[in-house]
Motif scaffolding. Sequence first.
Motif, PDB file in Angstrom:
ATOM      1  N   MET A  13       1.609  12.253  -5.337  1.00 23.63           N
ATOM      2  CA  MET A  13       1.427  11.405  -4.447  1.00 23.63           C
ATOM      3  C   MET A  13      -0.070  11.557  -3.662  1.00 23.63           C
ATOM      4  O   MET A  13      -0.770  10.653  -3.509  1.00 23.63           O
ATOM      5  CB  MET A  13       2.416  11.200  -3.409  1.00 23.63           C
ATOM      6  N   ASP A  14      -0.219  12.883  -3.550  1.00 18.97           N
ATOM      7  CA  ASP A  14      -1.640  13.103  -3.098  1.00 18.97           C
ATOM      8  C   ASP A  14      -2.675  12.733  -4.058  1.00 18.97           C
ATOM      9  O   ASP A  14      -3.772  12.312  -3.709  1.00 18.97           O
ATOM     10  CB  ASP A  14      -1.557  14.671  -2.854  1.00 18.97           C
ATOM     11  N   TYR A  15      -2.284  13.148  -5.292  1.00 18.42           N
ATOM     12  CA  TYR A  15      -3.300  13.044  -6.477  1.00 18.42           C
ATOM     13  C   TYR A  15      -3.726  11.442  -6.463  1.00 18.42           C
ATOM     14  O   TYR A  15      -4.653  10.838  -6.472  1.00 18.42           O
ATOM     15  CB  TYR A  15      -2.792  13.270  -7.781  1.00 18.42           C
ATOM     16  N   SER A  16      -2.566  10.542  -6.341  1.00 16.70           N
ATOM     17  CA  SER A  16      -2.914   8.879  -6.443  1.00 16.70           C
ATOM     18  C   SER A  16      -3.528   8.524  -5.315  1.00 16.70           C
ATOM     19  O   SER A  16      -4.123   7.456  -5.257  1.00 16.70           O
ATOM     20  CB  SER A  16      -1.487   8.449  -6.649  1.00 16.70           C
ATOM     21  N   TRP A  17      -3.090   9.062  -4.064  1.00 12.50           N
ATOM     22  CA  TRP A  17      -3.833   8.677  -2.849  1.00 12.50           C
ATOM     23  C   TRP A  17      -5.192   9.032  -2.928  1.00 12.50           C
ATOM     24  O   TRP A  17      -6.049   8.118  -2.585  1.00 12.50           O
ATOM     25  CB  TRP A  17      -3.193   9.250  -1.809  1.00 12.50           C
ATOM     26  N   ARG A  18      -5.601  10.020  -3.339  1.00 10.27           N
ATOM     27  CA  ARG A  18      -7.199  10.692  -3.309  1.00 10.27           C
ATOM     28  C   ARG A  18      -7.768   9.537  -4.378  1.00 10.27           C
ATOM     29  O   ARG A  18      -8.895   9.141  -4.222  1.00 10.27           O
ATOM     30  CB  ARG A  18      -7.231  11.875  -3.814  1.00 10.27           C
ATOM     31  N   ALA A  25      -9.336   1.620  -3.363  1.00 12.32           N
ATOM     32  CA  ALA A  25      -8.126   0.763  -3.560  1.00 12.32           C
ATOM     33  C   ALA A  25      -7.032   1.163  -2.300  1.00 12.32           C
ATOM     34  O   ALA A  25      -7.155   1.791  -1.644  1.00 12.32           O
ATOM     35  CB  ALA A  25      -7.346   0.986  -4.749  1.00 12.32           C
ATOM     36  N   ALA A  26      -5.866   0.247  -2.357  1.00 11.94           N
ATOM     37  CA  ALA A  26      -4.735   0.533  -1.414  1.00 11.94           C
ATOM     38  C   ALA A  26      -3.990   1.382  -2.122  1.00 11.94           C
ATOM     39  O   ALA A  26      -3.636   1.588  -3.328  1.00 11.94           O
ATOM     40  CB  ALA A  26      -4.037  -0.831  -0.918  1.00 11.94           C
ATOM     41  N   SER A  27      -3.082   2.168  -0.868  1.00  7.71           N
ATOM     42  CA  SER A  27      -2.104   3.203  -1.541  1.00  7.71           C
ATOM     43  C   SER A  27      -0.794   2.372  -2.150  1.00  7.71           C
ATOM     44  O   SER A  27      -0.130   3.006  -2.746  1.00  7.71           O
ATOM     45  CB  SER A  27      -1.782   4.111  -0.377  1.00  7.71           C
ATOM     46  N   ALA A  28      -0.873   1.179  -1.745  1.00  7.92           N
ATOM     47  CA  ALA A  28       0.216   0.371  -2.615  1.00  7.92           C
ATOM     48  C   ALA A  28       0.209   0.326  -4.093  1.00  7.92           C
ATOM     49  O   ALA A  28       0.991  -0.157  -4.653  1.00  7.92           O
ATOM     50  CB  ALA A  28       0.173  -1.017  -1.881  1.00  7.92           C
ATOM     51  N   ASP A  29      -1.072   0.944  -4.371  1.00  8.49           N
ATOM     52  CA  ASP A  29      -0.928   1.078  -5.985  1.00  8.49           C
ATOM     53  C   ASP A  29       0.266   1.809  -6.519  1.00  8.49           C
ATOM     54  O   ASP A  29       0.641   1.780  -7.664  1.00  8.49           O
ATOM     55  CB  ASP A  29      -2.503   1.584  -6.153  1.00  8.49           C
ATOM     56  N   PHE A  34      10.291  -0.931   1.376  1.00 10.26           N
ATOM     57  CA  PHE A  34      11.074  -1.715   0.735  1.00 10.26           C
ATOM     58  C   PHE A  34      12.276  -1.620   2.050  1.00 10.26           C
ATOM     59  O   PHE A  34      12.381  -0.782   2.798  1.00 10.26           O
ATOM     60  CB  PHE A  34      12.033  -1.389  -0.529  1.00 10.26           C
ATOM     61  N   ARG A  35      13.123  -2.698   2.098  1.00  9.99           N
ATOM     62  CA  ARG A  35      14.403  -2.525   3.071  1.00  9.99           C
ATOM     63  C   ARG A  35      15.423  -2.699   2.263  1.00  9.99           C
ATOM     64  O   ARG A  35      15.810  -3.660   1.647  1.00  9.99           O
ATOM     65  CB  ARG A  35      14.207  -3.728   4.100  1.00  9.99           C
ATOM     66  N   ARG A  36      16.524  -1.932   2.808  1.00  7.80           N
ATOM     67  CA  ARG A  36      17.975  -2.021   2.023  1.00  7.80           C
ATOM     68  C   ARG A  36      18.713  -2.030   3.600  1.00  7.80           C
ATOM     69  O   ARG A  36      18.908  -0.991   3.896  1.00  7.80           O
ATOM     70  CB  ARG A  36      18.468  -1.021   1.127  1.00  7.80           C
ATOM     71  N   GLN A  37      19.443  -3.454   3.720  1.00  6.78           N
ATOM     72  CA  GLN A  37      20.271  -3.288   4.909  1.00  6.78           C
ATOM     73  C   GLN A  37      19.196  -3.191   6.074  1.00  6.78           C
ATOM     74  O   GLN A  37      18.332  -3.871   6.263  1.00  6.78           O
ATOM     75  CB  GLN A  37      21.443  -2.624   4.780  1.00  6.78           C
ATOM     76  N   VAL A  42      10.551   4.348   1.710  1.00 11.18           N
ATOM     77  CA  VAL A  42       9.450   4.562   0.772  1.00 11.18           C
ATOM     78  C   VAL A  42       9.791   4.874  -0.581  1.00 11.18           C
ATOM     79  O   VAL A  42      10.544   5.855  -0.752  1.00 11.18           O
ATOM     80  CB  VAL A  42       8.426   5.421   1.434  1.00 11.18           C
ATOM     81  N   ARG A  43       9.165   4.283  -1.611  1.00  7.09           N
ATOM     82  CA  ARG A  43       9.671   4.937  -3.102  1.00  7.09           C
ATOM     83  C   ARG A  43       8.319   4.376  -3.950  1.00  7.09           C
ATOM     84  O   ARG A  43       7.230   4.059  -3.293  1.00  7.09           O
ATOM     85  CB  ARG A  43      10.660   3.767  -3.683  1.00  7.09           C
ATOM     86  N   ILE A  44       8.400   5.350  -5.069  1.00  6.99           N
ATOM     87  CA  ILE A  44       7.264   5.416  -5.857  1.00  6.99           C
ATOM     88  C   ILE A  44       7.376   4.462  -6.885  1.00  6.99           C
ATOM     89  O   ILE A  44       8.654   3.981  -7.318  1.00  6.99           O
ATOM     90  CB  ILE A  44       7.259   6.636  -6.687  1.00  6.99           C
ATOM     91  N   LYS A  45       6.361   3.446  -7.149  1.00 14.90           N
ATOM     92  CA  LYS A  45       6.665   2.522  -7.856  1.00 14.90           C
ATOM     93  C   LYS A  45       7.084   2.681  -9.212  1.00 14.90           C
ATOM     94  O   LYS A  45       7.934   2.195  -9.842  1.00 14.90           O
ATOM     95  CB  LYS A  45       5.047   1.623  -7.945  1.00 14.90           C
TER      96      LYS A  45
END
Length: 256
Positions: A13-18, A25-29, A34-37, A42-45
């Motif tokens: 996650m740190d590597y991808s964020w940097r 780019a956005a961290s949404a990469d 997501f919402r469940r009920q 937060v999840r990894i794509k």
Amino acid sequence: MSNEELVITLAYMDYSWRRCISRQAASADFIDLFRRQATVGVRIKQKSDITNLLNSASGDEGVLKNVCESIRNVDKYIRRLRTILLDTDESENIDQWLAKEFSNWLGRKTYARKRQDHYSLWYLSHALTHEIVLKHRATMKSEIRTLLELMKNADPNEELAQSIATFKSLVDEFRDTYAVDARKIRLKTEEKQELIRSQGNKCPICNDKLFIHDELAVDHREPLAKGGKDVRENLRVTHYFCNLKRGSGGRDEFDG
């Protein structure tokens, strides 16, 4: 989730964020809300990207170097969380106390923690600096706990997109409160000369004489890492080596 697996996941996650920052780019990469009920999570794509990264690191020295840096960043991140949690010197067994406090912070009655807990906590707090944490640990502890509680108590009747947008705005507000100001101001020679004269031609660190043709550095009176702002009023000119010894981390490039 084992400790080893957690460290590798957080390093990914740190590597991808940097990498996102370097590409603007956005961290949404790599992560997704997501919402469940009534729960926002937060999840990894793509979890397969973790394996792909490790495979790349085994054959690419540059990738390996960055992965190792991210692992070190995970250690720093964990130390920052420890600092936020630590608000007592009464406990004899501090490790046991911290483990219990951490579970309470996450809203867990036992030491059992879910994968989502760690993802959510990283999402909220990974960009904090240790200097800012030391300065605001008490309020941070409370505010992060509130955000974690909100993630577990979303309005199930609210439209999904709006619910996530509302939570994102709260997280952005939290991050902005404790963000480190980016260094953008670069002084021209005449501006440095003006500052030196306003200082009485003295270095504010050693109090000795200072002149425009000395080896100079411009830094922030209150360092950016500690919450100082990148504004003219927060700047001062010093001897380069005085500033180097001070270790503020807020220097201009050497003016040789």
